[in-house]
Design an enzyme around this catalytic site. Structure first.
Site, PDB file in Angstrom:
ATOM      1  CB  ILE A 117     106.385 -38.464 -75.677  1.00 25.14           C
ATOM      2  CG1 ILE A 117     106.855 -38.542 -74.226  1.00 25.14           C
ATOM      3  CG2 ILE A 117     105.575 -37.209 -75.936  1.00 25.14           C
ATOM      4  CD1 ILE A 117     107.859 -37.447 -73.848  1.00 25.14           C
ATOM      5  CB  ALA A 124     105.396 -34.571 -72.864  1.00 32.12           C
ATOM      6  CB  THR A 135     114.145 -27.288 -65.653  1.00 33.80           C
ATOM      7  OG1 THR A 135     114.265 -26.753 -64.342  1.00 33.80           O
ATOM      8  CG2 THR A 135     114.818 -28.647 -65.675  1.00 33.80           C
ATOM      9  CG  ASP A 136     115.995 -23.058 -62.798  1.00 31.81           C
ATOM     10  OD1 ASP A 136     115.380 -24.129 -62.601  1.00 31.81           O
ATOM     11  OD2 ASP A 136     115.776 -22.025 -62.129  1.00 31.81           O
ATOM     12  CD  GLU A 137     114.395 -28.354 -60.279  1.00 35.86           C
ATOM     13  OE1 GLU A 137     114.744 -29.496 -59.959  1.00 35.86           O
ATOM     14  OE2 GLU A 137     113.330 -27.840 -59.905  1.00 35.86           O
ATOM     15  CE1 TYR A 145     111.482 -32.282 -64.120  1.00 34.61           C
ATOM     16  CE2 TYR A 145     112.753 -30.792 -62.721  1.00 34.61           C
ATOM     17  CZ  TYR A 145     111.933 -31.008 -63.820  1.00 34.61           C
ATOM     18  OH  TYR A 145     111.565 -29.952 -64.618  1.00 34.61           O
ATOM     19  CE  LYS A 157     112.845 -31.091 -68.444  1.00 35.95           C
ATOM     20  NZ  LYS A 157     111.755 -31.204 -69.442  1.00 35.95           N
TER      21      LYS A 157
HETATM   22  P1  NAD Z   1     103.131 -30.720 -65.617  1.00 35.88           P
HETATM   23  O1  NAD Z   1     103.538 -31.850 -64.757  1.00 35.88           O
HETATM   24  O2  NAD Z   1     102.116 -29.743 -65.123  1.00 35.88           O
HETATM   25  O3  NAD Z   1     102.578 -31.279 -67.018  1.00 35.88           O
HETATM   26  C1  NAD Z   1     103.203 -32.305 -67.708  1.00 35.88           C
HETATM   27  C2  NAD Z   1     102.288 -32.740 -68.859  1.00 35.88           C
HETATM   28  O4  NAD Z   1     102.984 -33.757 -69.598  1.00 35.88           O
HETATM   29  C3  NAD Z   1     100.969 -33.347 -68.403  1.00 35.88           C
HETATM   30  O5  NAD Z   1      99.911 -32.886 -69.223  1.00 35.88           O
HETATM   31  C4  NAD Z   1     101.175 -34.843 -68.602  1.00 35.88           C
HETATM   32  O6  NAD Z   1      99.978 -35.560 -68.855  1.00 35.88           O
HETATM   33  C5  NAD Z   1     102.098 -34.854 -69.817  1.00 35.88           C
HETATM   34  N1  NAD Z   1     102.904 -36.082 -69.887  1.00 35.88           N
HETATM   35  C6  NAD Z   1     103.650 -36.648 -68.900  1.00 35.88           C
HETATM   36  N2  NAD Z   1     104.213 -37.781 -69.353  1.00 35.88           N
HETATM   37  C7  NAD Z   1     103.849 -37.916 -70.652  1.00 35.88           C
HETATM   38  C8  NAD Z   1     104.131 -38.875 -71.665  1.00 35.88           C
HETATM   39  N3  NAD Z   1     104.897 -39.949 -71.407  1.00 35.88           N
HETATM   40  N4  NAD Z   1     103.599 -38.696 -72.890  1.00 35.88           N
HETATM   41  C9  NAD Z   1     102.812 -37.619 -73.162  1.00 35.88           C
HETATM   42  N5  NAD Z   1     102.490 -36.693 -72.237  1.00 35.88           N
HETATM   43  C10 NAD Z   1     103.015 -36.838 -71.000  1.00 35.88           C
HETATM   44  O7  NAD Z   1     104.476 -29.982 -66.007  1.00 35.88           O
HETATM   45  P2  NAD Z   1     104.794 -28.417 -66.209  1.00 35.88           P
HETATM   46  O8  NAD Z   1     105.073 -27.808 -64.898  1.00 35.88           O
HETATM   47  O9  NAD Z   1     103.770 -27.846 -67.101  1.00 35.88           O
HETATM   48  O10 NAD Z   1     106.183 -28.524 -66.981  1.00 35.88           O
HETATM   49  C11 NAD Z   1     106.216 -28.608 -68.402  1.00 35.88           C
HETATM   50  C12 NAD Z   1     107.664 -28.695 -68.854  1.00 35.88           C
HETATM   51  O11 NAD Z   1     108.374 -27.538 -68.427  1.00 35.88           O
HETATM   52  C13 NAD Z   1     108.421 -29.881 -68.277  1.00 35.88           C
HETATM   53  O12 NAD Z   1     109.253 -30.390 -69.284  1.00 35.88           O
HETATM   54  C14 NAD Z   1     109.259 -29.287 -67.154  1.00 35.88           C
HETATM   55  O13 NAD Z   1     110.433 -30.014 -66.974  1.00 35.88           O
HETATM   56  C15 NAD Z   1     109.534 -27.902 -67.697  1.00 35.88           C
HETATM   57  N6  NAD Z   1     109.742 -26.841 -66.695  1.00 35.88           N
HETATM   58  C16 NAD Z   1     108.832 -26.632 -65.711  1.00 35.88           C
HETATM   59  C17 NAD Z   1     109.009 -25.567 -64.814  1.00 35.88           C
HETATM   60  C18 NAD Z   1     108.003 -25.301 -63.725  1.00 35.88           C
HETATM   61  O14 NAD Z   1     108.256 -24.432 -62.884  1.00 35.88           O
HETATM   62  N7  NAD Z   1     106.857 -25.965 -63.685  1.00 35.88           N
HETATM   63  C19 NAD Z   1     110.119 -24.745 -64.935  1.00 35.88           C
HETATM   64  C20 NAD Z   1     111.051 -24.993 -65.957  1.00 35.88           C
HETATM   65  C21 NAD Z   1     110.830 -26.037 -66.845  1.00 35.88           C
HETATM   66  O1  TDX Z   2     105.134 -28.641 -49.821  1.00 33.48           O
HETATM   67  C1  TDX Z   2     106.158 -28.067 -50.230  1.00 33.48           C
HETATM   68  N1  TDX Z   2     106.941 -27.399 -49.335  1.00 33.48           N
HETATM   69  C2  TDX Z   2     108.097 -26.771 -49.688  1.00 33.48           C
HETATM   70  O2  TDX Z   2     108.771 -26.175 -48.842  1.00 33.48           O
HETATM   71  C3  TDX Z   2     106.563 -28.084 -51.610  1.00 33.48           C
HETATM   72  C4  TDX Z   2     105.746 -28.805 -52.627  1.00 33.48           C
HETATM   73  C5  TDX Z   2     107.738 -27.448 -51.943  1.00 33.48           C
HETATM   74  N2  TDX Z   2     108.492 -26.823 -51.003  1.00 33.48           N
HETATM   75  C6  TDX Z   2     109.738 -26.160 -51.432  1.00 33.48           C
HETATM   76  C7  TDX Z   2     110.698 -27.018 -52.230  1.00 33.48           C
HETATM   77  C8  TDX Z   2     111.359 -26.020 -53.166  1.00 33.48           C
HETATM   78  O3  TDX Z   2     112.463 -25.420 -52.511  1.00 33.48           O
HETATM   79  O4  TDX Z   2     109.363 -25.097 -52.312  1.00 33.48           O
HETATM   80  C9  TDX Z   2     110.296 -24.960 -53.398  1.00 33.48           C
HETATM   81  C10 TDX Z   2     109.555 -25.131 -54.715  1.00 33.48           C
HETATM   82  O5  TDX Z   2     109.154 -26.478 -54.790  1.00 33.48           O
HETATM   83  P1  TDX Z   2     108.358 -27.063 -56.060  1.00 33.48           P
HETATM   84  O6  TDX Z   2     107.137 -26.242 -56.291  1.00 33.48           O
HETATM   85  O7  TDX Z   2     108.220 -28.523 -55.875  1.00 33.48           O
HETATM   86  O8  TDX Z   2     109.358 -26.691 -57.255  1.00 33.48           O
HETATM   87  P2  TDX Z   2     110.897 -27.057 -57.525  1.00 33.48           P
HETATM   88  O9  TDX Z   2     111.323 -28.257 -56.802  1.00 33.48           O
HETATM   89  O10 TDX Z   2     111.684 -25.792 -57.313  1.00 33.48           O
HETATM   90  O11 TDX Z   2     110.821 -27.400 -59.095  1.00 33.48           O
HETATM   91  C11 TDX Z   2     110.024 -26.586 -59.993  1.00 33.48           C
HETATM   92  O12 TDX Z   2     110.833 -25.683 -60.698  1.00 33.48           O
HETATM   93  C12 TDX Z   2     111.685 -26.191 -61.699  1.00 33.48           C
HETATM   94  C13 TDX Z   2     109.232 -27.455 -60.960  1.00 33.48           C
HETATM   95  O13 TDX Z   2     108.436 -28.376 -60.238  1.00 33.48           O
HETATM   96  C14 TDX Z   2     110.134 -28.157 -61.929  1.00 33.48           C
HETATM   97  O14 TDX Z   2     109.361 -28.883 -62.873  1.00 33.48           O
HETATM   98  C15 TDX Z   2     110.954 -27.111 -62.659  1.00 33.48           C
HETATM   99  O15 TDX Z   2     111.876 -27.720 -63.517  1.00 33.48           O
END
Ligand code: NAD
Ligand code: TDX
Length: 354
Positions: A71, A93, A136-138, A164, A168
């Site tokens: 992107i 992404a 994200t809520d973060e 991070y 965002k």
């Molecule tokens: P993920 O890390 O599993 O996937 C990210 C994807 O983006 C991958 O396919 C990666 O190859 C692609 N990507 C990364 N950099 C890129 C670039 N420069 N150009 C094109 N593609 C690129 O992430 P996810 O957990 O699926 O999260 C997706 C979105 O949702 C993110 O924006 C994240 O901030 C947001 N989000 C995630 C959570 C969560 O709990 N996982 C919660 C709230 C919001």
């Molecule tokens: O090994 C671990 N041990 C542990 O205690 C890991 C990987 C995490 N944790 C804790 C940290 C957090 O309090 O668990 C909680 C969840 O951790 P993650 O899965 O890394 O998620 P978090 O940091 O909450 O962020 C996630 O939610 C918001 C996503 O990764 C983000 O992309 C999203 O925006």
């Protein structure tokens, strides 16, 4: 919604960025199932978190295209927009893992902020009916553990803790500035923690499932009392669909299902479900700047769009564990590669505290 029609067909064309990752892929499956007449173009750089095998089931569909692209690549993004003339762009992404952002913040700033700017510039140039930013809520920071009455609303000030979440929040501000300055039709969703199929093994729930299956230590940061608000990934996908089709332009929508859980309780539930002993749980050095509690107030999306989550946490966790048991090949391929070095780097040096 009034949508600019694709030159080639009458169907809406969506560009979904980050669709080879966890939530983006689930969103693509949701779209292909519910709107088989619409065209979905997945734009993905295939970083360590992107996995083409995840998209195997849709790859050959005539209304799906995969575009291998960063992107941040302005020319490449322009070319793709010129070819596809998308109606809707949904930006998943991102670099998404907090722990990695603490090690290498610059990658996060590049993709999450500059990459978003590249996309919204292309949206301005080519015209779209909606740009949706998956946030994200973060971005709201955290809430204290002793105030269970407090929740994040869309009015809560941005107050980020990690590189991070700062990246965002930066992207959110930029997206809103493009709406105000150029009238770009944007929406933003801020969702709580997702879980479900295809979740990359670095994140809490899949990491604990996979370690438990191998009878390996379950590394809980600190005391494990930090609280996250969990939502089954399909519910998040449906929320984005509702926002894009029916949400008000220029608005932010919080997405969550009031499913707050302490980390330690999640890990105990996983042990119970898998029949593994809790003495696998190992408390290790805490994450730097670790947010205490996230909790979303989803009343705006419920009131305005009638969205409600469908999957409760107990059922969702069972389904997720079953998915990991039935899809060993998917995650074994990941954990046998570069992930091993990542795990050693991130966990090898973490001190065991109990
Ligand atoms: P993920 O890390 O599993 O996937 C990210 C994807 O983006 C991958 O396919 C990666 O190859 C692609 N990507 C990364 N950099 C890129 C670039 N420069 N150009 C094109 N593609 C690129 O992430 P996810 O957990 O699926 O999260 C997706 C979105 O949702 C993110 O924006 C994240 O901030 C947001 N989000 C995630 C959570 C969560 O709990 N996982 C919660 C709230 C919001
Ligand atoms: O090994 C671990 N041990 C542990 O205690 C890991 C990987 C995490 N944790 C804790 C940290 C957090 O309090 O668990 C909680 C969840 O951790 P993650 O899965 O890394 O998620 P978090 O940091 O909450 O962020 C996630 O939610 C918001 C996503 O990764 C983000 O992309 C999203 O925006």
């Amino acid at each position: 919604m009034k949508a600019k029609q694709n030159a080639k067909t009458d169907a809406l064309t969506w560009i979904v960025t980050g669709g080879a990752g966890f939530i983006g892929a689930n969103f693509i499956f949701y779209m292909m199932e519910n709107y088989p007449d619409e065209r979905v173009v997945c734009l993905d750089k295939l970083t360590y978190a992107g996995n083409l095998s995840t998209l195997k089931s849709v790859m050959e569909k005539p209304n799906f295209r995969f575009a291998y692209l960063d992107i941040c690549d302005r020319e490449g993004v322009r070319r793709l927009f010129a070819e596809e003339r998308p109606d809707i762009v949904v930006n998943f992404a991102a670099e998404s893992h907090v722990d990695r952002s603490i090690e290498t913040p610059d990658v996060f700033l590049n993709t999450n902020i500059l990459g978003t700017s590249t996309l919204i510039d292309a949206c301005r140039e080519f015209g779209i009916s909606r740009f949706h930013q998956v946030s994200t809520d973060e971005v709201y920071g955290d809430l204290p553990l002793d105030r269970p009455d407090l929740f994040f609303t869309e009015e809560t000030p941005l107050h980020t803790s990690s590189p991070y979440s700062a990246s965002k929040a930066g992207a959110d501000l930029l997206v809103m500035a493009y709406h105000r300055t150029y009238g770009l039709p944007v929406t933003i969703s801020r969702c709580s923690n997702n879980y479900g199929p295809f979740h990359f093994p670095e994140k809490l729930i899949p990491l604990m499932i996979i370690n438990a299956l191998h009878d390996k230590p379950l590394p809980v940061y600190g005391e494990g009392v930090n609280v996250r608000d969990w939502l089954y990934v399909e519910d998040h996908c449906r929320a984005i669909d509702f926002i894009v089709r029916h949400g008000r332009v220029g608005e932010v929508y919080n997405v969550g299902g009031h499913n707050e859980r302490r980390n330690i309780d999640i890990v105990r539930s996983i042990c119970r479900e898998l029949g593994k002993p809790e003495n696998l749980i190992t408390h290790v050095t805490d994450r730097k700047g670790h947010d205490m509690r996230y909790a979303i107030d989803p009343s705006k999306i419920q009131r305005e769009l009638g969205w409600l989550p469908k999957t409760n946490f107990e059922d969702g966790l069972k389904k997720t564990i079953r998915w990991y048991l039935e899809h060993e090949r998917w995650w074994k391929e990941i954990i046998s590669g570069e992930y091993r070095n990542y795990y050693e780097k991130m966990y090898g040096s973490r001190k065991v505290i109990s």
